[in-house]
Design an enzyme around this catalytic site. Structure first.
Site, PDB file in Angstrom:
ATOM      1  N   ARG A  61       0.813  -1.217   0.000  1.00 15.20           N
ATOM      2  CA  ARG A  61       0.000   0.000   0.000  1.00 15.20           C
ATOM      3  C   ARG A  61       0.847   1.268   0.000  1.00 15.20           C
ATOM      4  NH1 ARG A  61      -2.661  -3.977   1.904  1.00 15.20           N
ATOM      5  NH2 ARG A  61      -0.877  -4.305   3.253  1.00 15.20           N
ATOM      6  N   THR A  62       1.809   1.344   0.916  1.00 15.36           N
ATOM      7  CA  THR A  62       2.574   2.581   1.070  1.00 15.36           C
ATOM      8  C   THR A  62       3.409   2.858  -0.169  1.00 15.36           C
ATOM      9  OG1 THR A  62       2.665   2.265   3.462  1.00 15.36           O
ATOM     10  CG2 THR A  62       4.246   3.795   2.503  1.00 15.36           C
ATOM     11  N   HIS A 139       5.193   6.377  11.416  1.00 13.71           N
ATOM     12  CA  HIS A 139       4.657   6.198  10.063  1.00 13.71           C
ATOM     13  C   HIS A 139       3.703   7.369   9.820  1.00 13.71           C
ATOM     14  CE1 HIS A 139       3.508   4.517   6.375  1.00 13.71           C
ATOM     15  NE2 HIS A 139       3.097   3.313   6.736  1.00 13.71           N
TER      16      HIS A 139
END
Length: 311
Positions: A61-62, A139
């Site tokens: 995802r990131t 994060h």
């Protein structure tokens, strides 16, 4: 948009930011989200800028979200992994990064397993550094997209009650969300077994609870964290089945949720461990919206830090 001016070269942690700065990122992301609704999903905001995505850990995802954000901002993109870099030949992290910077790149998006790695690099290079996750430390873009999603649904952050459930001790997502939520005025409860949600976290102004049903009964938002299966081998809980029984969100425990409570998860999901498939795919889940909003948030972050780059 407000008259506030962004002045930071890097984005490393929400702990570093003031509430006004966090809100400004969210406001900027709201504008960039409109780009993805257009027929032509691209703007020239970073045309002529070069972004290097330097990922030392696996990511779906990131990494995809950052790369797509960079493409939609019209940046030039280079992807580097630790396994294909000179780190495998014994080169230090700083030497690797300085050699990349010598190619006149403008931004480094960096994920690293060591806490503080992004800060270490940012203090020593002129390029802007965006922390895409460093160990169990931080994060920031995940927390920002979570805040953005909550604000979209609830209209505010201040005064909301948010429960973060799971492996708090080893979670950079929990730490980043915690700081963002507190700075914007939410009430935060951390939930999990005592081995993973120690009472020491109360020192920063949150509540720690070891009973899931008690913690979620008045929560406006429940953010379920991924159980890191490697922790089972370390004895932090007896088994995934035991964890799911006491701390998993499922049709039984969901009876204690408010009707309008949001269910969130940063992914990847261990289905039927921390979260049942029924709830992950249900009407109260905003998990895929989190992914969608991550694109807008990362576009905003890249745009803002690039504007303060002194290269």
């Amino acid at each position: 948009m407000s008259a506030f001016q962004w002045t930071r070269k890097d984005l490393l942690s929400l702990y570093d930011l003031e509430a006004e700065e966090i809100s400004f990122i969210l406001d900027t992301a709201a504008e960039f989200k409109k780009v993805s609704a257009r027929q032509v999903k691209k703007v020239p905001a970073l045309r002529g800028k070069t972004v290097v995505n330097f990922f030392f850990e696996p990511s779906t995802r990131t990494r995809v979200s950052f790369e797509l954000a960079e493409q939609r901002l019209s940046a030039d993109i280079v992807n580097v992994t630790a396994s294909t870099s000179s780190l495998t030949k014994g080169e230090t992290l700083l030497d690797t990064v300085r050699n990349i910077e010598a190619l006149n790149v403008d931004l480094l998006v960096m994920r690293h397993p060591v806490p503080g790695a992004a800060n270490f690099v940012a203090e020593r290079v002129g390029a802007s550094v965006v922390n895409a996750g460093d160990g169990a430390h931080s994060h920031p873009t995940q927390a920002l997209l979570d805040l953005f999603t909550i604000r979209e649904h609830k209209g505010r952050i201040k005064g909301l009650k948010v429960a973060i459930v799971g492996d708090i001790m080893h979670s950079r997502v929990a730490r980043s969300n915690l700081w963002g939520l507190l700075k914007l005025g939410a009430e935060v409860t951390l939930v999990g077994p005592s081995t993973l949600a120690p009472k020491e976290f109360e020192d920063v102004g949150v509540k720690v609870c070891h009973n899931l049903e008690e913690a979620i009964c008045d929560a406006d938002v429940v953010n379920m964290l991924r159980i890191q299966r490697e922790r089972q081998e370390s004895g932090f809980f007896p088994s995934t089945g035991e964890y799911a029984r006491f701390f998993g969100l499922n049709s039984h425990t969901a009876r204690f949720l408010k009707k309008d409570a949001l269910i969130m998860h940063p992914g990847p999901i261990n289905r039927d461990v921390e979260l049942s498939s029924e709830l992950a795919d249900g009407e109260r889940s905003v998990i895929l919206e989190q992914v969608t909003n991550g694109l807008a948030v990362r576009m905003a972050v890249l745009f803002l830090v690039a504007g303060c780059n002194k290269n």
